[in-house]
Design a protein around this motif. Sequence first.
Motif, PDB file in Angstrom:
ATOM      1  N   SER A  72       0.803  -1.224   0.000  1.00  0.00           N
ATOM      2  CA  SER A  72       0.000   0.000   0.000  1.00  0.00           C
ATOM      3  C   SER A  72       0.835   1.272   0.000  1.00  0.00           C
ATOM      4  O   SER A  72       0.360   2.331  -0.416  1.00  0.00           O
ATOM      5  N   TYR A  73       2.087   1.176   0.467  1.00  0.00           N
ATOM      6  CA  TYR A  73       2.915   2.370   0.584  1.00  0.00           C
ATOM      7  C   TYR A  73       4.088   2.383  -0.392  1.00  0.00           C
ATOM      8  O   TYR A  73       4.949   3.248  -0.310  1.00  0.00           O
ATOM      9  N   HIS A 166      -4.931   1.485  -1.520  1.00  0.00           N
ATOM     10  CA  HIS A 166      -4.370   2.816  -1.293  1.00  0.00           C
ATOM     11  C   HIS A 166      -5.439   3.853  -1.612  1.00  0.00           C
ATOM     12  O   HIS A 166      -6.505   3.529  -2.130  1.00  0.00           O
ATOM     13  N   HIS A 168      -6.039   7.951  -3.308  1.00  0.00           N
ATOM     14  CA  HIS A 168      -5.486   9.111  -4.008  1.00  0.00           C
ATOM     15  C   HIS A 168      -6.631   9.902  -4.611  1.00  0.00           C
ATOM     16  O   HIS A 168      -7.801   9.492  -4.549  1.00  0.00           O
ATOM     17  N   PRO A 195      -1.443  -4.170   4.646  1.00  0.00           N
ATOM     18  CA  PRO A 195      -0.722  -3.357   3.644  1.00  0.00           C
ATOM     19  C   PRO A 195       0.226  -4.162   2.774  1.00  0.00           C
ATOM     20  O   PRO A 195       0.530  -3.754   1.652  1.00  0.00           O
TER      21      PRO A 195
END
Length: 236
Positions: A72-73, A166, A168, A195
């Motif tokens: 996820s990061y 995620h 955005h 994640p």
Amino acid sequence: MPTWDEAAGGEEFPCTVERVPWTVPLTTPRLTPAIFAAPPGWNVPFGETTAREAMLARSPELSPVLLTSSNSYSEGKLEMSLEEYIWEHVDGNGSGGGEVGPANKSNANETCSSFDRPYLFGGNYSPAWEALLKDYALPPCATCADEDNVAVSFGIGGSGSGVSWHMHGAGFSEVFEGAKRWFLLPPEHPPHAHPNQTVADWASKVLPELYSGAMRAGVPGGGGENEGENEGEGGR
């Protein structure tokens, strides 16, 4: 681990994202996701330029490529040639090794950790990559007219690849080769995903229990479709 076609859910989780006619300009901004079916011939030159054999031929000038994990990061970084990435992690579906960092596998076993799936998705800004992306025709939306206000990101992934859950802002996603499935959730409905869990693993283990009318399971997008909340994505 099931194949991605099985994990994606098939007809059990049909697409509920609205399909919107392609108009110029496109009907944006929107408060909800939509699928725009591009007209025949849309971005065909770019699709040909970025086809598998064409990218392999351009590997010397486009290498090395920067890869990240698909968690996820986007944690963890790895460099290799574009040719090596395509052969080992696209054609080989990640079987070629190349972990990009330590995985917290409390909710994902070793074979389905996102750290075992290095992913080419943006982050490459060499002159050769910039020249390649200039051939991409932006969607005909009002906010896309100002190219200084637009960021283009290009990715390549194999079966079961994709960035884990995620968030955005607004954007378009376009598929040129193969197929891709997006899973979209409103902020008040978390995906209950680790994640470091791949989307394919999440789709096979969590989605069947989580699925309800609140979830929109996007159909696999094919070439010439634009999709534009909480997002998980995966290639087939």
